[in-house]
Design an enzyme around this catalytic site. Structure first.
Site, PDB file in Angstrom:
ATOM      1  N   ASP A   7      -6.839  -9.521  -7.624  1.00 23.46           N
ATOM      2  CA  ASP A   7      -6.634  -8.077  -7.747  1.00 23.46           C
ATOM      3  C   ASP A   7      -6.395  -7.814  -9.231  1.00 23.46           C
ATOM      4  OD1 ASP A   7      -6.106  -5.372  -7.238  1.00 23.46           O
ATOM      5  OD2 ASP A   7      -3.970  -5.756  -6.956  1.00 23.46           O
ATOM      6  N   GLU A  69     -11.629  -7.425  -6.561  1.00 27.38           N
ATOM      7  CA  GLU A  69     -11.697  -6.000  -6.229  1.00 27.38           C
ATOM      8  C   GLU A  69     -12.565  -5.255  -7.237  1.00 27.38           C
ATOM      9  OE1 GLU A  69      -8.665  -2.268  -6.053  1.00 27.38           O
ATOM     10  OE2 GLU A  69      -8.006  -4.100  -5.047  1.00 27.38           O
ATOM     11  N   ASP A 141       0.743  -6.805  -5.502  1.00 31.62           N
ATOM     12  CA  ASP A 141      -0.469  -7.307  -6.154  1.00 31.62           C
ATOM     13  C   ASP A 141      -0.963  -8.587  -5.494  1.00 31.62           C
ATOM     14  OD1 ASP A 141      -0.690  -5.344  -8.430  1.00 31.62           O
ATOM     15  OD2 ASP A 141       1.333  -6.115  -8.788  1.00 31.62           O
TER      16      ASP A 141
END
Length: 182
Positions: A7, A69, A141
């Site tokens: 991420d 992502e 996260d």
């Protein structure tokens, strides 16, 4: 198969490693790579910390593939550009380690993990904890990164099932039975 989820973030990048054993998912590790201690204006140094941090995670946990992502478009174009650069540093670290990189939007990850594309951070954390049988909630996260790894594990399974179901079987197709042989 071991999957690393990333991420990306310029201040905090989450990582999560999941082991796929048939239909079962097993937690391996998760955490964050932080640049919050650094001077805000020193972008190249922050990108190097992210790059080196991702390379270290890859060396330590030896994943077979990675999932990252996709950057969303922000109201602030400058923030979007900075996030894109952080993402680029992470992806470069992954491909320089010879890993295949899959990309998913936050909506795809949330739908795969929580069943709802607009799930909140807390819902993603809860579902990741349940899916991986963790004793406590992972950080936000790290939960997103684990969610990306889980998403890729599910996508890989779906792709394999589709490939098996649609594979041409010699001598079994309608055109073969009709006498058309190629």
């Amino acid at each position: 198969m071991r999957i690393l989820g990333i991420d990306p973030g310029l201040q905090i990048a989450g990582f999560g490693v999941v082991e796929v054993d048939g239909p079962h998912l097993h937690y391996v590790a998760s955490g964050t790579i932080k640049t919050t201690h650094m001077v805000r204006g020193d972008l190249p140094a922050r990108l190097k910390v992210l790059f080196d941090g991702v390379r270290e995670v890859v060396q330590r946990y030896q994943p077979d593939m990675a999932s990252v992502e996709i950057v969303f478009t922000n109201v602030n174009p400058q923030a979007t550009l900075l996030l894109g650069q952080a993402r680029g540093a992470c992806i470069t670290a992954l491909v320089s380690s010879d890993l295949t990189v899959a990309e998913y939007t936050a909506l795809q990850m949330k739908k795969a993990v929580a069943g709802y594309g607009k799930a909140g951070k807390a819902e993603v954390q809860q579902m990741v904890m349940r899916l991986l049988k963790l004793p406590a909630l992972p950080g936000k996260d790290a939960a997103d990164a684990l969610g990306l790894a889980i998403t890729h594990a599910h996508a890989g399974r779906s792709t394999a099932i589709l490939a098996a179901a649609t594979a041409l079987k010699p001598n079994a197709s309608a055109s073969y039975k009709a006498g058309r042989h190629y």
